[in-house]
Motif scaffolding. Structure first.
Motif, PDB file in Angstrom:
ATOM      1  N   SER A  77      -5.983   6.224   4.663  1.00  0.00           N
ATOM      2  CA  SER A  77      -5.320   4.728   5.067  1.00  0.00           C
ATOM      3  C   SER A  77      -5.391   4.759   6.531  1.00  0.00           C
ATOM      4  CB  SER A  77      -3.679   4.884   4.711  1.00  0.00           C
ATOM      5  OG  SER A  77      -2.973   3.779   5.079  1.00  0.00           O
ATOM      6  N   GLY A  78      -5.440   3.448   7.157  1.00  0.00           N
ATOM      7  CA  GLY A  78      -5.497   3.294   8.693  1.00  0.00           C
ATOM      8  C   GLY A  78      -6.254   2.023   8.772  1.00  0.00           C
ATOM      9  N   ALA A  79      -6.324   1.796  10.432  1.00  0.00           N
ATOM     10  CA  ALA A  79      -6.602   0.583  10.658  1.00  0.00           C
ATOM     11  C   ALA A  79      -8.375   0.540  10.655  1.00  0.00           C
ATOM     12  CB  ALA A  79      -6.242   0.286  11.854  1.00  0.00           C
ATOM     13  N   THR A  80      -8.867   1.929  10.711  1.00  0.00           N
ATOM     14  CA  THR A  80     -10.467   1.735  11.039  1.00  0.00           C
ATOM     15  C   THR A  80     -11.282   2.195  10.040  1.00  0.00           C
ATOM     16  OG1 THR A  80     -10.117   4.270  11.575  1.00  0.00           O
ATOM     17  CG2 THR A  80     -10.113   2.967  13.598  1.00  0.00           C
ATOM     18  N   THR A  81     -11.163   3.195   9.264  1.00  0.00           N
ATOM     19  CA  THR A  81     -12.015   3.281   7.821  1.00  0.00           C
ATOM     20  C   THR A  81     -11.124   3.094   6.950  1.00  0.00           C
ATOM     21  OG1 THR A  81     -11.467   5.742   8.227  1.00  0.00           O
ATOM     22  CG2 THR A  81     -13.583   4.779   9.405  1.00  0.00           C
ATOM     23  N   TYR A  82     -11.512   2.261   5.821  1.00  0.00           N
ATOM     24  CA  TYR A  82     -10.489   1.999   4.789  1.00  0.00           C
ATOM     25  C   TYR A  82     -11.377   1.446   3.743  1.00  0.00           C
ATOM     26  CZ  TYR A  82      -6.271   1.008   2.455  1.00  0.00           C
ATOM     27  OH  TYR A  82      -5.119   0.882   1.469  1.00  0.00           O
ATOM     28  N   GLU A  83     -12.373   1.919   2.998  1.00  0.00           N
ATOM     29  CA  GLU A  83     -13.316   1.529   1.987  1.00  0.00           C
ATOM     30  C   GLU A  83     -12.308   1.753   0.568  1.00  0.00           C
ATOM     31  OE1 GLU A  83     -16.243   4.409   2.722  1.00  0.00           O
ATOM     32  OE2 GLU A  83     -15.873   3.733   4.947  1.00  0.00           O
ATOM     33  N   GLN A  84     -12.159   0.492   0.078  1.00  0.00           N
ATOM     34  CA  GLN A  84     -11.110   0.559  -1.005  1.00  0.00           C
ATOM     35  C   GLN A  84     -12.211   0.406  -2.325  1.00  0.00           C
ATOM     36  OE1 GLN A  84      -7.218  -1.285  -0.746  1.00  0.00           O
ATOM     37  NE2 GLN A  84      -8.541  -2.998   0.357  1.00  0.00           N
TER      38      GLN A  84
ATOM     39  N   SER B  46     -11.829  -2.932  10.971  1.00  0.00           N
ATOM     40  CA  SER B  46     -12.843  -2.530   9.886  1.00  0.00           C
ATOM     41  C   SER B  46     -12.919  -3.807   9.045  1.00  0.00           C
ATOM     42  CB  SER B  46     -12.400  -1.416   9.176  1.00  0.00           C
ATOM     43  OG  SER B  46     -10.900  -1.644   8.863  1.00  0.00           O
TER      44      SER B  46
ATOM     45  N   PHE C 215     -15.386  -5.681   5.590  1.00  0.00           N
ATOM     46  CA  PHE C 215     -15.750  -5.366   4.339  1.00  0.00           C
ATOM     47  C   PHE C 215     -16.087  -6.615   3.499  1.00  0.00           C
ATOM     48  CE2 PHE C 215     -13.723  -1.219   4.450  1.00  0.00           C
ATOM     49  CZ  PHE C 215     -12.484  -1.533   5.407  1.00  0.00           C
TER      50      PHE C 215
ATOM     51  N   ARG D 132       3.285   2.270   2.998  1.00  0.00           N
ATOM     52  CA  ARG D 132       2.879   2.184   4.401  1.00  0.00           C
ATOM     53  C   ARG D 132       2.819   0.621   4.762  1.00  0.00           C
ATOM     54  NH1 ARG D 132      -0.410   6.040   6.765  1.00  0.00           N
ATOM     55  NH2 ARG D 132       0.495   8.202   5.865  1.00  0.00           N
ATOM     56  N   ASN D 133       2.857  -0.323   3.961  1.00  0.00           N
ATOM     57  CA  ASN D 133       2.690  -1.779   4.650  1.00  0.00           C
ATOM     58  C   ASN D 133       2.889  -2.530   3.294  1.00  0.00           C
ATOM     59  OD1 ASN D 133       2.144  -3.615   6.329  1.00  0.00           O
ATOM     60  ND2 ASN D 133       0.216  -3.001   7.047  1.00  0.00           N
TER      61      ASN D 133
ATOM     62  N   TYR E 259     -17.966  -1.479  10.897  1.00  0.00           N
ATOM     63  CA  TYR E 259     -16.869  -1.193  11.805  1.00  0.00           C
ATOM     64  C   TYR E 259     -17.204  -1.389  13.358  1.00  0.00           C
ATOM     65  CZ  TYR E 259     -15.482   1.545   7.687  1.00  0.00           C
ATOM     66  OH  TYR E 259     -15.046   2.005   6.366  1.00  0.00           O
TER      67      TYR E 259
ATOM     68  N   TYR F 213      -2.419  -1.536  11.504  1.00  0.00           N
ATOM     69  CA  TYR F 213      -2.265  -0.691  12.719  1.00  0.00           C
ATOM     70  C   TYR F 213      -2.830   0.754  12.443  1.00  0.00           C
ATOM     71  CZ  TYR F 213       2.303   0.033  10.393  1.00  0.00           C
ATOM     72  OH  TYR F 213       3.092   0.215   9.328  1.00  0.00           O
ATOM     73  N   SER F 214      -2.613   1.583  13.443  1.00  0.00           N
ATOM     74  CA  SER F 214      -3.278   2.936  13.314  1.00  0.00           C
ATOM     75  C   SER F 214      -3.015   3.888  12.000  1.00  0.00           C
ATOM     76  CB  SER F 214      -2.778   3.858  14.546  1.00  0.00           C
ATOM     77  OG  SER F 214      -1.348   4.096  14.550  1.00  0.00           O
ATOM     78  N   SER F 215      -1.832   3.923  11.371  1.00  0.00           N
ATOM     79  CA  SER F 215      -1.426   4.476  10.425  1.00  0.00           C
ATOM     80  C   SER F 215      -1.253   4.035   9.055  1.00  0.00           C
ATOM     81  CB  SER F 215      -0.429   5.732  10.612  1.00  0.00           C
ATOM     82  OG  SER F 215       0.859   4.615  10.709  1.00  0.00           O
ATOM     83  N   ALA F 216      -1.541   2.575   8.883  1.00  0.00           N
ATOM     84  CA  ALA F 216      -1.400   1.836   7.903  1.00  0.00           C
ATOM     85  C   ALA F 216      -2.360   0.834   7.850  1.00  0.00           C
ATOM     86  CB  ALA F 216      -0.070   1.450   7.852  1.00  0.00           C
ATOM     87  N   SER F 217      -2.768   0.277   6.596  1.00  0.00           N
ATOM     88  CA  SER F 217      -3.830  -0.602   6.523  1.00  0.00           C
ATOM     89  C   SER F 217      -3.196  -1.830   5.714  1.00  0.00           C
ATOM     90  CB  SER F 217      -4.979   0.086   5.481  1.00  0.00           C
ATOM     91  OG  SER F 217      -5.253   1.119   5.877  1.00  0.00           O
TER      92      SER F 217
ATOM     93  N   ASN G 119      -9.348  -5.508   7.689  1.00  0.00           N
ATOM     94  CA  ASN G 119      -8.046  -4.722   7.778  1.00  0.00           C
ATOM     95  C   ASN G 119      -7.366  -5.129   8.995  1.00  0.00           C
ATOM     96  OD1 ASN G 119      -6.356  -2.522   7.949  1.00  0.00           O
ATOM     97  ND2 ASN G 119      -7.970  -1.028   7.797  1.00  0.00           N
TER      98      ASN G 119
ATOM     99  N   TYR H 106     -17.077  -7.769  -0.305  1.00  0.00           N
ATOM    100  CA  TYR H 106     -16.761  -7.599  -1.948  1.00  0.00           C
ATOM    101  C   TYR H 106     -17.786  -8.586  -2.685  1.00  0.00           C
ATOM    102  CZ  TYR H 106     -13.310  -3.935  -1.031  1.00  0.00           C
ATOM    103  OH  TYR H 106     -12.697  -2.960  -0.486  1.00  0.00           O
TER     104      TYR H 106
ATOM    105  N   GLU I  44       0.905  -1.091   0.246  1.00  0.00           N
ATOM    106  CA  GLU I  44      -0.136   0.081   0.155  1.00  0.00           C
ATOM    107  C   GLU I  44       0.810   1.354   0.120  1.00  0.00           C
ATOM    108  OE1 GLU I  44      -1.731   1.163   3.622  1.00  0.00           O
ATOM    109  OE2 GLU I  44      -2.724   2.677   2.664  1.00  0.00           O
TER     110      GLU I  44
END
Lengths: 115, 113
Positions: A97-104, B32, B34, A55-56, B51, B95-99, B92, B36, A48
């Motif tokens: 980007s992030g762990a909580t809301t991430y609709e792709q 989170s 999802f 980021r990952n 969520y 962690y906090s700043s990356a997915s 997902n 598809y 990503e």
């Protein structure tokens, strides 16, 4: 709004060659992720990018690399192609980007065949 | 143990009935989730995301999340032949700043007229 676009849609390469795939995200989206989809392994996360930074990353060899440009467009490169790299390569974009809301949202994919 | 598990199916459901698709995940920290839908030869299409624990409804689709049981499901009411597709559960694990989105292997759903 235009969706995610990927080019080329189809590609045939021979073993040992390298390939570059391109992805343009939805306007305003800053995160781009790449996936490989094969019948045997399913959909697997490659890496990503967000704001030009990786980021990952998933569990793929170093032959798979990518980058993101300041306009959020992304490219993925595979060097020294192997037969097993034949797959559908999908790009997905997200606003954040992030762990909580991430609709792709996925692009149509690039079908790569290695002979 | 796989990080995200789904029954591969095929799951055959009569038209008009409720289709129930299930997914379990291994990482308790996941936040989170999802669903598809992927038609043969096409790319995945996001149909639901959730969520928080509980149910989330959108038209004929309901996503259910139970974090204590590490379980997420998708219900499709009044199933139509056009719902025949592979349904992918995604979690997902970032962690906090990356997915880091991990997909299950998908459940093939077939709606019979």
């Amino acid at each position: 709004k235009a969706g995610v676009t990927q080019t080329p849609r189809y590609l045939i390469k021979t073993r040992g060659q390298q390939v570059t795939l391109s992805c343009s995200p939805i306007s305003g989206h800053r995160s781009v992720s790449w996936y490989q989809q094969t019948p045997g392994q399913g959909l697997q996360f490659l890496f990503e990018y967000f704001s030009e930074t990786q980021r990952n990353k998933g569990n793929f060899p170093g032959r798979f690399s990518g980058r993101q440009f300041s306009n959020s467009r992304s490219e993925m490169n595979v060097s020294t192609l192997e037969l097993g790299d034949s797959a559908l390569y999908l790009c997905a974009s997200s606003l954040t980007s992030g762990a909580t809301t991430y609709e792709q949202y996925f692009g149509p994919g690039t079908r790569l065949t290695v002979t | 143990q796989k990080e995200v598990e789904q029954n591969s199916g095929p799951l055959s459901v009569p038209e008009g009935a409720i289709a129930s698709l299930n997914c379990t995940y291994s990482d308790r920290g996941s936040q989170s989730f999802f669903w598809y839908r992927q038609y043969s030869g096409k790319s995945p299409e996001l149909i639901m995301f959730i969520y928080s624990n509980g149910d989330k409804e959108d038209g004929r689709f309901t996503a259910q999340l139970n974090k204590a049981s590490q379980y997420v499901s998708l219900l499709i009411r009044d199933s139509q032949p056009s719902d025949s597709a592979t349904y992918l559960c995604a979690v997902n694990l970032g962690y906090s700043s990356a997915s880091k989105i991990i997909f299950g292997s998908g459940t093939r759903l077939s709606i019979r007229p």
